[in-house]
Design a protein around this motif. Structure first.
Motif, PDB file in Angstrom:
ATOM      1  N   TRP A 232       0.628  -0.799  -0.398  1.00 54.31           N
ATOM      2  CA  TRP A 232      -0.031   0.034  -0.013  1.00 54.31           C
ATOM      3  C   TRP A 232       1.038   1.091  -0.325  1.00 54.31           C
ATOM      4  N   LEU A 233       1.840   1.303   0.849  1.00 53.94           N
ATOM      5  CA  LEU A 233       2.955   2.529   0.563  1.00 53.94           C
ATOM      6  C   LEU A 233       3.586   3.048  -0.640  1.00 53.94           C
ATOM      7  N   TRP A 234       3.672   1.779  -1.356  1.00 53.05           N
ATOM      8  CA  TRP A 234       4.152   1.738  -3.170  1.00 53.05           C
ATOM      9  C   TRP A 234       2.879   1.874  -4.104  1.00 53.05           C
TER      10      TRP A 234
ATOM     11  N   ALA B  59       1.041   3.898  -3.007  1.00 55.77           N
ATOM     12  CA  ALA B  59       0.337   5.514  -2.481  1.00 55.77           C
ATOM     13  C   ALA B  59       1.519   6.448  -2.991  1.00 55.77           C
ATOM     14  N   LEU B  60       2.827   6.081  -2.753  1.00 55.98           N
ATOM     15  CA  LEU B  60       4.354   6.731  -3.295  1.00 55.98           C
ATOM     16  C   LEU B  60       4.121   6.784  -4.894  1.00 55.98           C
TER      17      LEU B  60
ATOM     18  N   LEU C 254       1.451   6.930  -7.222  1.00 53.88           N
ATOM     19  CA  LEU C 254       0.519   7.690  -6.889  1.00 53.88           C
ATOM     20  C   LEU C 254       0.515   9.492  -6.648  1.00 53.88           C
ATOM     21  N   VAL C 255       1.840   9.136  -5.887  1.00 60.49           N
ATOM     22  CA  VAL C 255       2.502  10.776  -5.368  1.00 60.49           C
ATOM     23  C   VAL C 255       3.537  11.229  -6.774  1.00 60.49           C
TER      24      VAL C 255
ATOM     25  N   LEU D  39      -4.824   5.236 -11.023  1.00 57.16           N
ATOM     26  CA  LEU D  39      -5.936   5.330  -9.830  1.00 57.16           C
ATOM     27  C   LEU D  39      -6.355   3.757 -10.155  1.00 57.16           C
TER      28      LEU D  39
ATOM     29  N   THR E  14      -4.292   0.959  -8.321  1.00 62.13           N
ATOM     30  CA  THR E  14      -4.090   1.301  -6.718  1.00 62.13           C
ATOM     31  C   THR E  14      -5.679   0.441  -6.688  1.00 62.13           C
TER      32      THR E  14
ATOM     33  N   VAL F  38      -4.192  -3.065  -4.348  1.00 62.48           N
ATOM     34  CA  VAL F  38      -5.486  -2.388  -2.784  1.00 62.48           C
ATOM     35  C   VAL F  38      -6.449  -4.068  -2.732  1.00 62.48           C
TER      36      VAL F  38
ATOM     37  N   SER G  72       2.142   0.588 -11.442  1.00 58.62           N
ATOM     38  CA  SER G  72       2.179  -0.677 -10.362  1.00 58.62           C
ATOM     39  C   SER G  72       1.808  -2.245 -11.055  1.00 58.62           C
TER      40      SER G  72
END
Length: 397
Positions: free
Chosen positions: A95-97, A99-100, A102-103, A121, A124, A128, A148
């Motif tokens: 989940w961290l990567w 999110a990163l 998406l950043v 999105l 992601t 998830v 991803s």
């Protein structure tokens, strides 16, 4: 039983190295040089995923199946503790990567290397909720998956391990025979022409599970490759032949071969079989093995971080070089060096500060669940024994 086997860790290192090389194509290098022009058509690094599957099936099943066999009416607690351990080890990093990524799509994407927001999105959500393999089916050859895309294999594993405990409980000693049916079907099927069968391929996983079951039987020792014990040079030859065979078998030159993907699964299972005896039959202790053991210990972090590192390398050099620079093969060296540095940093930070702490917490929580035997059954019994509202009203009257 839970002690890590060095040869299995070695195989993890080899598997992740295969994947890292495979994904340099299109994701890191814009134009292959002479060496890469030879490697890409003749080497299939995607086979590293199947090696991961065989390792995972063996390692998970050799721990899970005996636990469930000893549970004595506490199957739900055992299953729950298993899922807690897996979730705590895998999900925080994944989940961290996500999110990163998406950043990066929003704030570090001047080159467009990370793709567009909408695509990422959707990817992601697939990562998830663990349906990435089905999203890969939907996008393959039609549209971009997103940065991803390696999460498809994580989704497949999670689906497999959601079902495996139920299969162990339901089929018990018949489990090996039950697994053989879908295994033989997958080995025989012409899968690489069927997106569904490729995205749900689990023959290597099932072979790993079957190896774990067999390892509890005395006959397992009959086939131990003891001839490798006193011949270190032969270990190198066996490992080299099998690893090169795995990579060569992944070449698309074999795409017309009906059993292409099945042979990859069988070679992967053979490597795991040799390594499973915990006698260093694949490689004796030496400095090179220490490198592969490091890669193996960080293999999950490397798997998650290598694509963000590759795309970030492209973005960095896009910002450094003048506008309209063509990133031809003369840039491959600096892109590779930047990617290696980023991959090492990203994976080490993730391993130390995310993966390891959450794995420890998950193990503590799982142990707490196991130390409360029958808690679910006790709660269910209290619920069943609770007097109904009607009965309580009649007592009052």
């Amino acid at each position: 039983m839970n002690r890590r086997i060095s040869d299995i860790q070695l195989l993890r290192g080899i598997a992740v190295l295969f994947v890292l090389v495979e994904h340099t194509q299109f994701n890191l290098f814009g134009e292959p040089n002479r060496l890469l022009t030879y490697i890409y058509p003749n080497f299939g690094g995607w086979t590293g995923v199947d090696l991961f599957f065989a390792i995972s099936g063996f390692v998970i099943a050799r721990d899970l199946i005996p636990r469930l066999a000893r549970s004595d009416g506490r199957q739900f607690s055992t299953m729950l503790s298993f899922w807690v351990r897996r979730a705590s080890r895998l999900w925080p990093s994944a989940w961290l990567w996500l999110a990163l990524i998406l950043v990066a799509v929003v704030g570090f994407n001047r080159s467009g290397a990370f793709g567009i927001v909408r695509t990422n999105l959707d990817a992601t959500l697939a990562g998830v909720f663990n349906y990435g393999n089905f999203r890969l089916m939907a996008t393959f050859g039609r549209s971009e998956y997103g940065a991803s895309f390696p999460y498809w294999s994580l989704s497949l594993e999670e689906q497999f391990y959601l079902l495996l405990p139920f299969a162990v409980i339901i089929f018990r000693r018949w489990l090996p025979w039950v697994l053989l049916v879908p295994l033989f079907y997958q080995l025989y099927a012409h899968r690489h022409y069927d997106l569904f069968l490729m995205a749900t391929r689990s023959d290597a996983l099932m072979l790993g599970v079957l190896l774990a079951i067999w390892s509890q039987h005395p006959s397992y020792r009959w086939f131990e490759p003891v001839f490798l014990k006193s011949r270190q040079w032969l270990r190198w030859i066996v490992l080299l032949l099998l690893v090169l065979g795995l990579g060569a078998m992944g070449s698309y030159r074999f795409a017309e071969f009906r059993f292409w993907v099945g042979v990859v699964a069988l070679i992967s299972a053979l490597l795991v079989f040799i390594g499973s005896y915990d006698q260093d039959y694949l490689m004796p202790d030496n400095p090179l093995k220490k490198v592969f053991l490091w890669l193996g210990s960080r293999s999950y972090a490397l798997y998650l971080t290598h694509i963000p590192a590759y795309l970030a390398s492209r973005e960095i050099w896009f910002r450094i070089e003048p506008v309209n620079t063509v990133f031809a093969k003369n840039y491959n060296g600096r892109l590779a060096l930047t990617a290696i540095v980023l991959v090492v940093i990203f994976s080490e930070l993730n391993y130390r500060f995310v993966e390891t702490p959450f794995r420890i917490r998950g193990k503590l929580l799982a142990d707490r669940i196991n130390l409360s035997p029958g808690w679910f059954q006790a709660w269910l019994g209290r619920f069943r024994n609770r007097p109904s509202i009607a009965a309580a009203d009649s007592e009052k009257s």
